[in-house]
Motif scaffolding. Structure first.
Motif, PDB file in Angstrom:
ATOM      1  N   MET A  16     -19.841  56.895  -3.721  1.00 14.63           N
ATOM      2  CA  MET A  16     -19.523  55.979  -4.812  1.00 14.63           C
ATOM      3  C   MET A  16     -18.029  55.898  -5.131  1.00 14.63           C
ATOM      4  O   MET A  16     -17.609  55.077  -5.932  1.00 14.63           O
ATOM      5  N   THR A  18     -16.016  57.678  -6.890  1.00 14.03           N
ATOM      6  CA  THR A  18     -15.766  57.713  -8.341  1.00 14.03           C
ATOM      7  C   THR A  18     -14.328  58.111  -8.696  1.00 14.03           C
ATOM      8  O   THR A  18     -13.810  57.689  -9.723  1.00 14.03           O
ATOM      9  N   THR A  24     -12.764  51.151  -7.395  1.00 11.22           N
ATOM     10  CA  THR A  24     -13.964  51.182  -6.555  1.00 11.22           C
ATOM     11  C   THR A  24     -15.235  50.739  -7.279  1.00 11.22           C
ATOM     12  O   THR A  24     -16.332  50.976  -6.793  1.00 11.22           O
ATOM     13  N   LYS A  25     -15.057  50.073  -8.421  1.00  5.21           N
ATOM     14  CA  LYS A  25     -16.267  49.633  -9.138  1.00  5.21           C
ATOM     15  C   LYS A  25     -17.020  48.594  -8.301  1.00  5.21           C
ATOM     16  O   LYS A  25     -18.238  48.662  -8.161  1.00  5.21           O
ATOM     17  N   SER A  60     -23.999  51.509   2.016  1.00  3.99           N
ATOM     18  CA  SER A  60     -24.948  51.458   0.890  1.00  3.99           C
ATOM     19  C   SER A  60     -24.778  50.122   0.172  1.00  3.99           C
ATOM     20  O   SER A  60     -23.912  49.322   0.534  1.00  3.99           O
ATOM     21  N   LYS A  63     -21.617  47.264  -0.221  1.00  6.96           N
ATOM     22  CA  LYS A  63     -20.510  47.652   0.655  1.00  6.96           C
ATOM     23  C   LYS A  63     -20.467  46.837   1.950  1.00  6.96           C
ATOM     24  O   LYS A  63     -19.946  47.298   2.959  1.00  6.96           O
ATOM     25  N   GLU A 108     -29.510  56.570  -1.235  1.00 10.53           N
ATOM     26  CA  GLU A 108     -28.882  57.251  -2.377  1.00 10.53           C
ATOM     27  C   GLU A 108     -27.839  58.212  -1.829  1.00 10.53           C
ATOM     28  O   GLU A 108     -28.063  58.797  -0.767  1.00 10.53           O
ATOM     29  N   PRO A 109     -26.731  58.433  -2.549  1.00  8.84           N
ATOM     30  CA  PRO A 109     -25.717  59.358  -2.030  1.00  8.84           C
ATOM     31  C   PRO A 109     -26.161  60.814  -2.197  1.00  8.84           C
ATOM     32  O   PRO A 109     -25.747  61.514  -3.109  1.00  8.84           O
TER      33      PRO A 109
END
Ligand code: UTP
Length: 292
Positions: A16, A18, A24-25, A60, A63, A108-109
């Motif tokens: 993600m 973060t 990176t939103k 994911s 992306k 999912e990460p």
């Protein structure tokens, strides 16, 4: 003995990002532009320089710009051709011709080990490379190419490694290892410790974001138990692999830039910008003219 060729390179890119928020939103971290190309292109070029012909992107939701970047763009190409912008046309085309790119998703990460596991069917029963796109390695001989040579010498899994001085090693996976007398860059791994508490590290040899793994790693990932946050750690799977096969660290020649957080990314921008064949000298002159 001739070992299997390393043809496939896996790029875990489903995280993600973060640490880069808000950038990176809606934009993948791997697509942030470092000097004049997205982060992930550096890694893909390195894999190609190492002889890999198939890139496997672990992606994911949200992306898809990553796969678009490596696809052809007929509209753009037609427009550049019509305007006779041949140099730009060549730049646009060359990216889509780098390698065959296959995309699979990590729903999912759930950790780096889990991300690599997503490539199991596509990789099949052959050794393969793993490149973490936010570690950029600047080297005369591509880091992964050096590692492929180490693989050709040993036929074993190879972990990219560098010496990290002092307590900074505590931010890394750390090798308990012995250099080979015949080639001191090859480190025979006895054990690995993830983020050792300061003073407890078995060596100063850190694991960086470059791996060559034998296909048995998939069975190991499937059998490890998830750690914190339900994540499957690649380090745990490699530790399990050590029970069955030899694993080596490889002390590569080159300079790594940790472009995975804002400060590292800024420093990489300056250092790689200064080395850029077209942009470097003007940037250097401008920096010198400034009174900071
Ligand atoms: P990082 O931990 O550096 O990336 O993982 P991240 O999770 O995106 O970043 P932060 O910590 O939230 O800022 C290294 C690489 O592994 C991928 C990431 O996309 C990154 O390229 N990764 C990580 C996955 O593909 N899946 C995961 O479950 C975890």
């Amino acid at each position: 003995m001739a070992h299997q060729k390393i043809r496939k390179a896996v790029f875990p890119a489903a995280g993600m990002g973060t640490r880069f928020l808000p950038a990176t939103k809606a934009t993948p971290k791997e697509m942030l532009c470092l000097v004049d190309k997205p982060l992930i292109q550096y890694g893909v070029e390195e894999a190609v320089a190492a002889g890999c012909t198939e890139i496997i992107l672990i992606s994911s939701r949200g992306k898809t710009t990553m796969e678009d970047h490596f696809d052809s763009n007929p509209e753009l190409e037609a427009s550049l051709l019509a305007k006779n912008k041949t140099a730009l046309l060549e730049i646009a085309r060359s990216v889509s011709r780098l390698a065959k790119v296959t995309v699979t998703r990590q729903p999912e990460p759930l950790g780096l080990g889990h991300a690599v596991l997503m490539a199991k069917e596509i990789v099949g029963n052959e050794p393969f490379a793993v490149i973490l796109p936010d570690d950029i390695v600047d080297a005369d001989i591509a880091c992964m190419r050096q590692m492929v040579e180490a693989f050709n010498e040993t036929g074993c899994s190879i972990l990219g490694s560098e010496v990290v001085e002092g307590d900074a090693i505590s931010a890394y996976g750390c090798l308990d290892c012995t250099p080979l007398a015949s080639n001191p860059r090859l480190l025979e791994v006895k054990n690995m410790v993830e983020k050792p508490a300061p003073g407890t590290q078995p060596s100063q040899n850190a694991i960086i974001g470059r791996y060559i793994l034998t296909p048995r790693i998939f069975e190991m990932i499937e059998n490890i138990t998830p750690g914190a946050g339900g994540e499957l750690q690649l380090t745990d799977a490699i530790k399990a692999l050590l029970q069955h096969e030899k694993v080596y660290g490889y002390s590569y020649i080159g300079k790594r830039h940790d472009a995975g957080d804002k400060q590292g990314f800024l420093r990489a921008t300056v250092e790689l910008g200064l080395k850029h064949p077209k942009l470097g000298s003007d940037l250097r002159a401008w920096l010198k003219s400034q009174t900071f």
